[in-house]
Scaffold this active site. Structure first.
Site, PDB file in Angstrom:
ATOM      1  N   ASP A   1      -0.548  16.537   8.353  1.00  0.00           N
ATOM      2  CA  ASP A   1      -1.519  17.222   7.502  1.00  0.00           C
ATOM      3  C   ASP A   1      -1.455  18.731   7.679  1.00  0.00           C
ATOM      4  O   ASP A   1      -1.584  19.240   8.798  1.00  0.00           O
ATOM      5  CB  ASP A   1      -2.928  16.722   7.809  1.00  0.00           C
ATOM      6  CG  ASP A   1      -3.065  15.232   7.546  1.00  0.00           C
ATOM      7  OD1 ASP A   1      -2.699  14.815   6.431  1.00  0.00           O
ATOM      8  OD2 ASP A   1      -3.498  14.489   8.449  1.00  0.00           O
ATOM      9  N   ASP A  37      -0.124  22.782  12.547  1.00  0.00           N
ATOM     10  CA  ASP A  37      -0.969  23.803  11.934  1.00  0.00           C
ATOM     11  C   ASP A  37      -2.260  24.051  12.698  1.00  0.00           C
ATOM     12  O   ASP A  37      -2.991  24.984  12.376  1.00  0.00           O
ATOM     13  CB  ASP A  37      -1.355  23.364  10.508  1.00  0.00           C
ATOM     14  CG  ASP A  37      -2.432  22.279  10.527  1.00  0.00           C
ATOM     15  OD1 ASP A  37      -3.568  22.533  10.089  1.00  0.00           O
ATOM     16  OD2 ASP A  37      -2.139  21.167  11.012  1.00  0.00           O
ATOM     17  N   ASP A  90       3.586  17.545  12.992  1.00  0.00           N
ATOM     18  CA  ASP A  90       2.310  17.050  12.505  1.00  0.00           C
ATOM     19  C   ASP A  90       2.482  16.778  11.018  1.00  0.00           C
ATOM     20  O   ASP A  90       3.451  17.241  10.403  1.00  0.00           O
ATOM     21  CB  ASP A  90       1.236  18.120  12.756  1.00  0.00           C
ATOM     22  CG  ASP A  90      -0.152  17.647  12.361  1.00  0.00           C
ATOM     23  OD1 ASP A  90      -0.395  16.431  12.386  1.00  0.00           O
ATOM     24  OD2 ASP A  90      -0.985  18.507  12.019  1.00  0.00           O
TER      25      ASP A  90
END
Length: 581
Positions: free
Chosen positions: A103, A409, A101
């Site tokens: 961000d 995250d 990922d």
């Protein structure tokens, strides 16, 4: 209870858990150490003294094993906030592709300055487009009020922290504390019904992005409850939350955030000098790499260019997107978690120079290209928007989900959904882990005292039962009364000590991984769905493809009691024999 490898001590504060960490000291020539600003690291040479070994000498002697390499082990096993911690055995040799990922995974953000863009943009939209009071423009953002893992009750305007057994331990209405009596009345188990906290009204704060939603929602709750505003009187808490969510989401799409970050990424994006070396190392070892992000192409290009070059480069050079040499495949606008479950989502090609989209036929087009169809398909371009997991695995030429490791995250979208649905292996990124570990280490003596007092209370409870069976004896009855008084004293002391323990982590919500004496629900999901977890994605770059992550032996309560031989003895005695006598 499954071991939670972050902790040196029991998460339930009853028994000591094994701390499963994979320190780099003694294994790699350098050790990455943290500095106060959390943004830079230094390398220090680890001195290995061949005479420092001996921690395992007794064990090896008992087993008649001769392992000369152990002489190189340091005197103590060093644990750092940059280690990788294991919940489920993971052999990197079996991984064919690693996905990331962007961000809060590859890109870490300066939490306050970055989130303020969305917060300020959303409050303006609430006032200018939805008619909220002008006072909303005076709201200020403060992320210190929040921790990850909370649950928002959008129907009642409450924020909850629950344990693994779905018991609400801490609750607030907006910013106001909810009393214990009210909390239990609202969220206690009712006859024939157990609240699951998965109902539509509940929203999990699984990502740091949601701190903006939480703070804006709590501020509006306070304004609605304490102010005299007709605009808010006719809105339910649920409607307010929905409009907050819409406005914050719009800020991510309409340029409020993107345009500012594009002009100057430095105040918002944290440059991690370990990211590029980490990605290059995996590629050199023959692992395919892909980027899978919900961010759209223009924003992805801005952030990844900054992370690649370590500075903002001119727009013309940004269009070169040199960072793409790090990846075999780039997918933007992925719409996770739908990407993991909906096999009907369409895949579009992105032209990196213009950002324009073109249709593809996805898997059918790959199959129609015949032998080496995936290679031919990617030769036309390796940048895409949307699609679904079937497209990704076809382009990577991977059939088994367990051959893919995904790093993210978001506990639900990145970890839980990819694990449950696709069988992908998972790495969970928690920037907060660094501070949590520091606080835990600093307060370990207090935790040990709490553990010992909990054990003492349990043993006094057993003793009390012995005395109750002899209650007809006046002397024993008096002893029992004294015992009860002492138990009350221990209880009061434990309440005071446990409050200090939690306050050391966060003055409102306490330790992120604990709720009272239990695992928090957040910890429960990390344990059960993250194969490994760490504070930064770049931490993975300090391990080679030959690395295997292993867990310690898992134990239930009876095993842990038997294992603690300094406190317990095992006796094959039938208590009913003595009771009957």
């Amino acid at each position: 209870m499954i071991f939670f490898s972050l902790l040196l001590l029991s998460l339930s504060f009853q028994d000591v858990f094994t701390f499963t960490a994979f320190s780099r000291k003694g294994v790699l020539p350098t050790l990455r150490s943290q500095v106060d600003d959390h943004t830079t690291t230094t390398k220090t040479t680890t001195k290995i003294n061949e005479n420092e070994g001996g921690r395992y000498d007794k064990l090896l002697k008992e087993l008649n094993l001769d392992l000369p390499a152990l002489a190189r082990l340091p005197k103590k096993h060093t644990i750092t906030p940059f280690d990788v911690f294991c919940n489920r055995e993971l052999k990197l040799e079996g991984i064919q592709a690693i996905g990331f990922d962007m961000d809060y995974t590859l890109a870490q953000y300066n939490e306050t300055t970055f989130a303020e863009l969305a917060f300020d943009g959303a409050k303006r939209k609430l006032v200018e487009s939805l008619g909220y009071p002008e006072e909303v423009l005076d709201f200020t953002y403060d992320p210190a009020h929040w921790v990850r893992g909370l649950i928002i009750d959008t129907q009642r305007g409450n924020f909850l922290k629950i344990d693994r057994h779905k018991y609400v331990r801490v609750a607030r209405h907006g910013f106001e504390v909810i009393s214990s009596t009210t909390r239990k009345h609202l969220y206690s188990r009712q006859f024939n019904k157990v609240m699951s906290f998965t109902e539509k009204q509940f929203v999990n704060m699984d990502t740091l992005f949601q701190f903006v939603d939480a703070h804006l929602f709590a501020s509006l709750i306070e304004l609605k409850d304490k102010g005299d505003y007709e605009e808010l009187d006719y809105k339910t808490y649920e409607e307010i939350y929905r409009q907050v969510r819409e406005c914050v989401d719009l800020c991510h799409r309409d340029g409020v955030i993107k345009d500012q970050v594009h002009l100057n990424p430095e105040p918002y994006v944290i440059f991690d000098k370990g990211m590029v070396p980490m990605l290059r190392r995996f590629r050199q070892e023959g692992i395919k790499l892909f980027l899978l992000t919900n961010s759209l192409w223009e924003y992805t290009s801005t952030v990844m260019n900054y992370l690649y070059h370590g500075e903002r480069v001119p727009d013309e050079r940004q269009k070169d997107n040199e960072w793409m040499e790090l990846f075999d495949l780039v997918i933007t606008g992925a719409c996770k978690p739908a990407y993991m479950v909906d096999s009907h989502l369409n895949l579009f090609r992105v032209d990196p120079s213009t950002g324009t989209l073109r249709n593809t036929d996805g898997v059918y087009e790959i199959e129609a290209l015949g032998p080496n169809g995936a290679t031919k398909f990617l030769q036309k371009g390796k940048t895409f928007q949307g699609g679904n997991w079937l497209h990704l695995q076809a382009m990577l030429e991977i059939e088994a989900g367990e051959e893919i490791l995904y790093v993210g995250d978001h506990l639900y979208s990145d970890v839980l959904r990819s694990k449950r649905t696709l069988g992908w292996r998972s790495v969970f990124i928690m920037p907060e882990l660094e501070d949590e570990m520091k606080t835990f280490a600093a307060n370990a003596p207090l935790a040990r005292q709490i553990i010992e007092l909990r054990k003492l209370r349990e043993e006094l409870g057993v003793l009390g039962e012995v005395l109750r069976r002899q209650a007809d004896n006046p002397q024993k009855e008096q002893e029992l009364n004294h015992l009860n008084d002492q138990d009350d004293l221990l209880k009061e002391k434990l309440i005071e000590m446990t409050s200090r323990w939690h306050a050391a982590f966060h003055p409102i919500w306490g330790a992120m991984f604990h709720a009272g004496y239990q695992d928090s629900r957040f910890a429960f999901y990390v344990q059960n769905y993250a194969c490994v977890y760490t504070s930064r994605a770049s931490n993975l770059g300090l391990w080679s493809k030959q690395r295997s992550f292993r867990t310690s032996m898992e134990m239930l309560s009876h095993d842990r009691l038997l294992f603690a031989t300094d406190h317990t003895d095992f006796a094959e005695v039938d208590p009913w024999t003595h009771i009957a006598e």
